[in-house]
Design a protein around this motif. Sequence first.
Motif, PDB file in Angstrom:
ATOM      1  N   SER A  94       0.830  -1.218   0.000  1.00  9.24           N
ATOM      2  CA  SER A  94       0.000   0.000   0.000  1.00  9.24           C
ATOM      3  C   SER A  94       0.858   1.260   0.000  1.00  9.24           C
ATOM      4  O   SER A  94       0.489   2.264  -0.600  1.00  9.24           O
ATOM      5  N   GLU A  95       2.006   1.201   0.669  1.00  6.93           N
ATOM      6  CA  GLU A  95       2.902   2.357   0.734  1.00  6.93           C
ATOM      7  C   GLU A  95       3.810   2.465  -0.484  1.00  6.93           C
ATOM      8  O   GLU A  95       4.125   3.566  -0.932  1.00  6.93           O
ATOM      9  N   SER A  96       4.263   1.335  -1.008  1.00  2.00           N
ATOM     10  CA  SER A  96       5.306   1.371  -2.043  1.00  2.00           C
ATOM     11  C   SER A  96       4.787   1.327  -3.473  1.00  2.00           C
ATOM     12  O   SER A  96       5.439   1.863  -4.371  1.00  2.00           O
ATOM     13  N   CYS A  97       3.633   0.717  -3.716  1.00  2.00           N
ATOM     14  CA  CYS A  97       3.120   0.604  -5.085  1.00  2.00           C
ATOM     15  C   CYS A  97       2.378   1.896  -5.455  1.00  2.00           C
ATOM     16  O   CYS A  97       1.378   2.246  -4.816  1.00  2.00           O
ATOM     17  N   MET A  99       0.404   2.566  -7.911  1.00  2.00           N
ATOM     18  CA  MET A  99      -0.977   2.359  -8.361  1.00  2.00           C
ATOM     19  C   MET A  99      -1.880   2.060  -7.173  1.00  2.00           C
ATOM     20  O   MET A  99      -2.904   2.713  -6.972  1.00  2.00           O
ATOM     21  N   ILE A 100      -1.498   1.093  -6.361  1.00  2.00           N
ATOM     22  CA  ILE A 100      -2.324   0.729  -5.200  1.00  2.00           C
ATOM     23  C   ILE A 100      -2.366   1.871  -4.195  1.00  2.00           C
ATOM     24  O   ILE A 100      -3.399   2.132  -3.586  1.00  2.00           O
ATOM     25  N   GLY A 101      -1.251   2.580  -4.040  1.00  2.00           N
ATOM     26  CA  GLY A 101      -1.194   3.697  -3.101  1.00  2.00           C
ATOM     27  C   GLY A 101      -1.907   4.950  -3.571  1.00  2.00           C
ATOM     28  O   GLY A 101      -1.991   5.928  -2.845  1.00  2.00           O
ATOM     29  N   PRO A 166     -10.717   0.510   2.623  1.00  2.00           N
ATOM     30  CA  PRO A 166     -10.331   1.314   1.455  1.00  2.00           C
ATOM     31  C   PRO A 166      -8.876   1.768   1.576  1.00  2.00           C
ATOM     32  O   PRO A 166      -8.435   2.150   2.654  1.00  2.00           O
ATOM     33  N   ILE A 167      -8.169   1.686   0.468  1.00  2.00           N
ATOM     34  CA  ILE A 167      -6.785   2.183   0.438  1.00  2.00           C
ATOM     35  C   ILE A 167      -6.769   3.541  -0.251  1.00  2.00           C
ATOM     36  O   ILE A 167      -6.204   4.496   0.269  1.00  2.00           O
ATOM     37  N   THR A 168      -7.404   3.627  -1.412  1.00  2.00           N
ATOM     38  CA  THR A 168      -7.389   4.892  -2.150  1.00  2.00           C
ATOM     39  C   THR A 168      -8.773   5.482  -2.356  1.00  2.00           C
ATOM     40  O   THR A 168      -8.897   6.511  -2.988  1.00  2.00           O
ATOM     41  N   TRP A 169      -9.802   4.853  -1.856  1.00  2.00           N
ATOM     42  CA  TRP A 169     -11.158   5.389  -1.989  1.00  2.00           C
ATOM     43  C   TRP A 169     -11.264   6.609  -1.106  1.00  2.00           C
ATOM     44  O   TRP A 169     -11.026   6.547   0.091  1.00  2.00           O
ATOM     45  N   ARG A 170     -11.575   7.722  -1.684  1.00  2.00           N
ATOM     46  CA  ARG A 170     -11.675   8.972  -0.924  1.00  2.00           C
ATOM     47  C   ARG A 170     -13.102   9.492  -0.988  1.00  2.00           C
ATOM     48  O   ARG A 170     -13.648   9.677  -2.075  1.00  2.00           O
ATOM     49  N   LEU A 171     -13.698   9.699   0.166  1.00  2.00           N
ATOM     50  CA  LEU A 171     -15.016  10.306   0.200  1.00  2.00           C
ATOM     51  C   LEU A 171     -14.857  11.789  -0.111  1.00  2.00           C
ATOM     52  O   LEU A 171     -13.891  12.415   0.319  1.00  2.00           O
TER      53      LEU A 171
END
Length: 175
Positions: A94-97, A99-101, A166-171
């Motif tokens: 989650s921190e290093s990728c 795309m996922i981050g 959620p990792i990148t889902w932002r409300l």
Amino acid sequence: MTDLIVPPIPLPLQHIPTAGGLVVPWITPRTADGRYLFGSVDRDRMRRALLNRWCGVCGQPLEDRAVLMMRLSDLPRQCTSEPALHPWCAAYTSESCPMIGGRLDRYRSSLPRLDANMLPAPDASARQSAAAEPWFAVWLVGYRVITDHGNLAASYSGMKPLRIRPITWRLPSIL
């Protein structure tokens, strides 16, 4: 958006090869000339990780908890072709990728240069230049291996996840 973040490498991952200061996930292919193809997967290793329940980052057996890194479009199908990860490998990912981050707005515009014996990911051309999706960490006790669109996948269908984070889902922020 910036895509280069080099977080500290967790102790359980210190033995894994690195490139540019980042751990090279076990499922990442390496070309004959030594290049690691971040963002691509070695299909044989991916298959072995799924079937043997090995972590996609460190290649070691999963224990009592597994985390699936899933795009928003994967959630309704409750499956992903990405192997599960140990919780600490998922946190590092989650921190290093980028795309996922959530540090990339789009997938790469050109496909990586593969060796003659390598195949692109089944959805590589569909993702090419596509907008990035939100990512989620799905925590599980286990998963089933299924075939999804002709490819092996980890599925939690019929199982209750421990949590979906959620990792990148932002409300949207309310002003």
